[in-house]
Design a protein around this motif. Structure first.
Motif, PDB file in Angstrom:
ATOM      1  N   ILE A 136       0.871  -1.182   0.000  1.00 60.66           N
ATOM      2  CA  ILE A 136       0.000   0.000   0.000  1.00 60.66           C
ATOM      3  C   ILE A 136       0.901   1.222   0.000  1.00 60.66           C
ATOM      4  O   ILE A 136       1.668   1.450   0.942  1.00 60.66           O
ATOM      5  CB  ILE A 136      -0.914   0.012   1.237  1.00 60.66           C
ATOM      6  N   SER A 137       0.822   2.027  -1.070  1.00 61.95           N
ATOM      7  CA  SER A 137       1.684   3.199  -1.212  1.00 61.95           C
ATOM      8  C   SER A 137       0.840   4.449  -1.397  1.00 61.95           C
ATOM      9  O   SER A 137      -0.194   4.411  -2.070  1.00 61.95           O
ATOM     10  CB  SER A 137       2.628   3.046  -2.412  1.00 61.95           C
ATOM     11  N   ALA A 138       1.306   5.568  -0.809  1.00 58.28           N
ATOM     12  CA  ALA A 138       0.572   6.831  -0.926  1.00 58.28           C
ATOM     13  C   ALA A 138       1.546   7.987  -1.040  1.00 58.28           C
ATOM     14  O   ALA A 138       2.502   8.092  -0.257  1.00 58.28           O
ATOM     15  CB  ALA A 138      -0.329   7.036   0.279  1.00 58.28           C
ATOM     16  N   LEU A 139       1.325   8.849  -2.042  1.00 58.03           N
ATOM     17  CA  LEU A 139       2.064  10.093  -2.214  1.00 58.03           C
ATOM     18  C   LEU A 139       3.575   9.887  -2.337  1.00 58.03           C
ATOM     19  O   LEU A 139       4.360  10.801  -2.125  1.00 58.03           O
ATOM     20  CB  LEU A 139       1.788  11.041  -1.022  1.00 58.03           C
ATOM     21  N   GLY A 140       3.966   8.652  -2.629  1.00 60.39           N
ATOM     22  CA  GLY A 140       5.381   8.374  -2.753  1.00 60.39           C
ATOM     23  C   GLY A 140       6.147   8.491  -1.450  1.00 60.39           C
ATOM     24  O   GLY A 140       7.377   8.424  -1.428  1.00 60.39           O
ATOM     25  N   MET A 141       5.436   8.657  -0.353  1.00 64.51           N
ATOM     26  CA  MET A 141       6.091   8.857   0.944  1.00 64.51           C
ATOM     27  C   MET A 141       5.717   7.785   1.961  1.00 64.51           C
ATOM     28  O   MET A 141       6.425   7.585   2.941  1.00 64.51           O
ATOM     29  CB  MET A 141       5.717  10.232   1.504  1.00 64.51           C
ATOM     30  N   SER A 142       4.604   7.105   1.750  1.00 61.49           N
ATOM     31  CA  SER A 142       4.143   6.085   2.688  1.00 61.49           C
ATOM     32  C   SER A 142       4.064   4.744   1.979  1.00 61.49           C
ATOM     33  O   SER A 142       3.514   4.645   0.873  1.00 61.49           O
ATOM     34  CB  SER A 142       2.758   6.462   3.233  1.00 61.49           C
ATOM     35  N   SER A 143       4.614   3.733   2.600  1.00 60.13           N
ATOM     36  CA  SER A 143       4.595   2.399   1.994  1.00 60.13           C
ATOM     37  C   SER A 143       4.483   1.353   3.094  1.00 60.13           C
ATOM     38  O   SER A 143       5.265   1.365   4.057  1.00 60.13           O
ATOM     39  CB  SER A 143       5.858   2.168   1.174  1.00 60.13           C
ATOM     40  N   THR A 144       3.497   0.469   2.961  1.00 59.07           N
ATOM     41  CA  THR A 144       3.276  -0.591   3.948  1.00 59.07           C
ATOM     42  C   THR A 144       3.011  -1.899   3.224  1.00 59.07           C
ATOM     43  O   THR A 144       2.274  -1.933   2.233  1.00 59.07           O
ATOM     44  CB  THR A 144       2.068  -0.259   4.851  1.00 59.07           C
ATOM     45  N   ASP A 145       3.607  -2.982   3.718  1.00 58.48           N
ATOM     46  CA  ASP A 145       3.358  -4.320   3.176  1.00 58.48           C
ATOM     47  C   ASP A 145       2.514  -5.116   4.164  1.00 58.48           C
ATOM     48  O   ASP A 145       2.840  -5.173   5.356  1.00 58.48           O
ATOM     49  CB  ASP A 145       4.670  -5.063   2.931  1.00 58.48           C
ATOM     50  N   ILE A 146       1.425  -5.708   3.687  1.00 58.24           N
ATOM     51  CA  ILE A 146       0.565  -6.559   4.510  1.00 58.24           C
ATOM     52  C   ILE A 146       0.616  -7.979   3.956  1.00 58.24           C
ATOM     53  O   ILE A 146       0.477  -8.183   2.744  1.00 58.24           O
ATOM     54  CB  ILE A 146      -0.892  -6.055   4.520  1.00 58.24           C
ATOM     55  N   VAL A 147       0.819  -8.934   4.836  1.00 60.45           N
ATOM     56  CA  VAL A 147       0.853 -10.339   4.414  1.00 60.45           C
ATOM     57  C   VAL A 147      -0.548 -10.777   3.995  1.00 60.45           C
ATOM     58  O   VAL A 147      -1.519 -10.600   4.735  1.00 60.45           O
ATOM     59  CB  VAL A 147       1.367 -11.240   5.554  1.00 60.45           C
ATOM     60  N   SER A 148      -0.647 -11.359   2.805  1.00 63.53           N
ATOM     61  CA  SER A 148      -1.939 -11.830   2.303  1.00 63.53           C
ATOM     62  C   SER A 148      -2.363 -13.113   3.001  1.00 63.53           C
ATOM     63  O   SER A 148      -1.523 -13.891   3.464  1.00 63.53           O
ATOM     64  CB  SER A 148      -1.855 -12.088   0.795  1.00 63.53           C
ATOM     65  N   LEU A 149      -3.668 -13.320   3.071  1.00 65.40           N
ATOM     66  CA  LEU A 149      -4.224 -14.571   3.568  1.00 65.40           C
ATOM     67  C   LEU A 149      -4.430 -15.527   2.393  1.00 65.40           C
ATOM     68  O   LEU A 149      -4.252 -15.156   1.231  1.00 65.40           O
ATOM     69  CB  LEU A 149      -5.554 -14.311   4.281  1.00 65.40           C
ATOM     70  N   GLU A 150      -4.840 -16.733   2.705  1.00 67.02           N
ATOM     71  CA  GLU A 150      -5.017 -17.753   1.673  1.00 67.02           C
ATOM     72  C   GLU A 150      -6.330 -17.527   0.926  1.00 67.02           C
ATOM     73  O   GLU A 150      -7.400 -17.916   1.373  1.00 67.02           O
ATOM     74  CB  GLU A 150      -4.993 -19.147   2.298  1.00 67.02           C
ATOM     75  N   ALA A 151      -6.246 -16.868  -0.211  1.00 69.17           N
ATOM     76  CA  ALA A 151      -7.430 -16.468  -0.960  1.00 69.17           C
ATOM     77  C   ALA A 151      -8.256 -17.647  -1.443  1.00 69.17           C
ATOM     78  O   ALA A 151      -9.479 -17.544  -1.593  1.00 69.17           O
ATOM     79  CB  ALA A 151      -7.026 -15.602  -2.148  1.00 69.17           C
ATOM     80  N   ALA A 152      -7.627 -18.786  -1.675  1.00 67.54           N
ATOM     81  CA  ALA A 152      -8.360 -19.951  -2.186  1.00 67.54           C
ATOM     82  C   ALA A 152      -9.410 -20.446  -1.200  1.00 67.54           C
ATOM     83  O   ALA A 152     -10.367 -21.118  -1.587  1.00 67.54           O
ATOM     84  CB  ALA A 152      -7.379 -21.072  -2.511  1.00 67.54           C
ATOM     85  N   ALA A 153      -9.246 -20.114   0.085  1.00 63.31           N
ATOM     86  CA  ALA A 153     -10.192 -20.576   1.101  1.00 63.31           C
ATOM     87  C   ALA A 153     -11.423 -19.677   1.202  1.00 63.31           C
ATOM     88  O   ALA A 153     -12.404 -20.037   1.854  1.00 63.31           O
ATOM     89  CB  ALA A 153      -9.499 -20.648   2.466  1.00 63.31           C
ATOM     90  N   PHE A 154     -11.372 -18.503   0.571  1.00 63.51           N
ATOM     91  CA  PHE A 154     -12.501 -17.573   0.677  1.00 63.51           C
ATOM     92  C   PHE A 154     -13.688 -18.117  -0.110  1.00 63.51           C
ATOM     93  O   PHE A 154     -13.534 -18.576  -1.239  1.00 63.51           O
ATOM     94  CB  PHE A 154     -12.113 -16.197   0.146  1.00 63.51           C
ATOM     95  N   PRO A 155     -14.896 -18.086   0.487  1.00 69.76           N
ATOM     96  CA  PRO A 155     -16.055 -18.686  -0.198  1.00 69.76           C
ATOM     97  C   PRO A 155     -16.472 -17.899  -1.434  1.00 69.76           C
ATOM     98  O   PRO A 155     -16.361 -16.679  -1.477  1.00 69.76           O
ATOM     99  CB  PRO A 155     -17.156 -18.639   0.873  1.00 69.76           C
ATOM    100  N   GLN A 156     -16.947 -18.600  -2.428  1.00 68.04           N
ATOM    101  CA  GLN A 156     -17.508 -17.963  -3.606  1.00 68.04           C
ATOM    102  C   GLN A 156     -18.952 -17.584  -3.311  1.00 68.04           C
ATOM    103  O   GLN A 156     -19.759 -18.426  -2.930  1.00 68.04           O
ATOM    104  CB  GLN A 156     -17.445 -18.894  -4.808  1.00 68.04           C
ATOM    105  N   ILE A 157     -19.256 -16.318  -3.455  1.00 70.16           N
ATOM    106  CA  ILE A 157     -20.588 -15.805  -3.132  1.00 70.16           C
ATOM    107  C   ILE A 157     -21.388 -15.654  -4.419  1.00 70.16           C
ATOM    108  O   ILE A 157     -20.986 -14.922  -5.331  1.00 70.16           O
ATOM    109  CB  ILE A 157     -20.509 -14.455  -2.405  1.00 70.16           C
TER     110      ILE A 157
END
Length: 398
Positions: free
Chosen positions: A121-142
């Motif tokens: 996640i980047s903003a204004l070229g001054m802020s940058s954060t990395d978030i670890v993703s979860l296992e998307a394959a487990a998310f239910p199909q709605i």
């Protein structure tokens, strides 16, 4: 014996936190205020302590007009679309609460990019954060509700009707059917009904609907927690909300948002049989004055057994509360037809009803001191409330 009424839930097993490197790479540019507005709805499907890791996540997926965001707790699901510039199509699942709290602190254009199991996640070229993703394959199909019946009502009308009836939802799981809100769609009106065994609350919305010729009405029972959240979301929007339901599931649509929920399956109580068709005492009261009188008396009643006695005479009503610590007596003028009556109520139940009545005046109808009181408008039938009295020694001797 097990109750015949039950929810359909989505049960999913998944592994706990670990970087998901299987999601499709995604790169988008999006406005922070737009995504924050979306999360005001999405977070309603995120529990403080989700039972499974997958229910902590918001699923992001690029679509033609931007990005689709989805959250679910296994019962309530919220899906909303936000406009964005898509640099590269893809999807990911990240912790919703963490993502929401971070983006809430950002302004203007932000970049979201996935790479090697991380969302940057980047903003204004001054802020940058990395978030670890979860296992998307487990998310239910709605999936959207198919082969269902649809009705559209005004957002504000729907929200108002739910807010004025939800106090009568039961919290007793042994009466699962009564923990839900009963929605009835007739050719010229939609009824919102809640009933907990002590009180009944019904509001009507006047809309035209095409009902199958072989049916008097179409109905469904929406879980109480879901109808409350849906009302809250609808109250924030303008225009119409479209409700589509079949025998097991509900889908609500407004603006760029869809809300999904299983229904409570079973037969709702025939509440019309509970409503008296005739009465022996009818009074017309000033709403504001009666609420104030009940509120003052309820302060004293709470020191004892929450009991209020109403003494209906020719041109007045007296409201009294008697406890070891204090006694109170309130008296106000009324317009009466029929017999005099002495009747008692639980102060909280009575106050819940009169606080949700609309109009300067309303009517209260009675038969005996052990039969229900029905509250309705002076003119018309937009709302109907019913509250059961308390059986006192005086009532038993009458």
């Amino acid at each position: 014996m097990h109750s015949p009424y039950y929810y359909y839930y989505i049960y999913i097993t998944t592994t706990a936190y670990k970087a998901d490197e299987g999601s499709e790479a995604m790169h988008i540019i999006i406005n922070a205020s737009e995504i924050n507005r979306a999360f005001s709805l999405l977070m309603k499907a995120i529990q403080p302590k989700p039972p499974q890791t997958v229910f902590e996540g918001v699923f992001m997926e690029t679509v033609d007009e931007g990005i689709m965001l989805t959250t679910t707790n296994g019962q309530l699901t919220v899906k909303t679309q936000v406009n964005a510039t898509v640099e590269k199509d893809g999807s990911c699942l990240v912790p919703a609460r963490l993502f929401s709290e971070l983006v809430r602190k950002l302004d203007g254009e932000i970049e979201l990019e996935t790479k090697k199991g991380l969302l940057k996640i980047s903003a204004l070229g001054m802020s940058s954060t990395d978030i670890v993703s979860l296992e998307a394959a487990a998310f239910p199909q709605i999936e959207d509700v198919k082969n269902g019946f649809s009705v559209s009502v005004k957002h504000k009308d729907f929200s108002n009707a739910v807010n004025k009836t939800k106090f009568a939802l039961s919290s007793e799981l042994s009466q699962m059917i009564l923990t839900g809100c009963f929605i009835q769609v007739f050719p010229e009106e939609v009824r919102i009904v809640c009933l907990d065994g002590f009180r009944l609350a019904m509001q009507k919305l006047y809309v035209q609907s095409e009902i199958p010729k072989d049916k008097e009405y179409i109905s469904c029972i929406v879980p109480g927690d879901v109808i409350k959240e849906l009302s809250s979301m609808a109250g924030e929007e303008d225009g119409d909300i479209k409700l589509t339901f079949n025998s097991t599931n509900l889908m609500a649509e407004f603006n760029s948002t869809k809300v999904y929920s299983p229904l409570i399956v079973g037969e709702y109580i025939d509440y019309e049989q509970i409503l008296p068709k005739t009465w022996t005492t009818e009074i017309k009261v000033d709403r504001s004055r009666l609420i104030q009188a009940i509120e003052r008396s309820a302060i004293i009643a709470r020191e004892g057994n929450n009991l209020l006695r109403l003494n209906i005479e020719d041109d007045s009503i007296s409201i009294s509360a008697n406890t070891e610590k204090a006694n109170s007596l309130e008296k106000m003028p009324i317009s009466k037809n029929g017999k005099e009556l002495l009747i008692a109520f639980n102060s909280r139940y009575l106050l819940d009803v009169v606080n949700n009545v609309e109009g300067k005046e309303f009517t209260m109808r009675f038969n005996t001191n052990v039969s229900p009181c029905v509250v309705s408008p002076v003119k018309g039938n937009q709302f109907t409330y019913l509250v059961l009295p308390v059986r006192t020694i005086e009532a038993m001797e009458a």
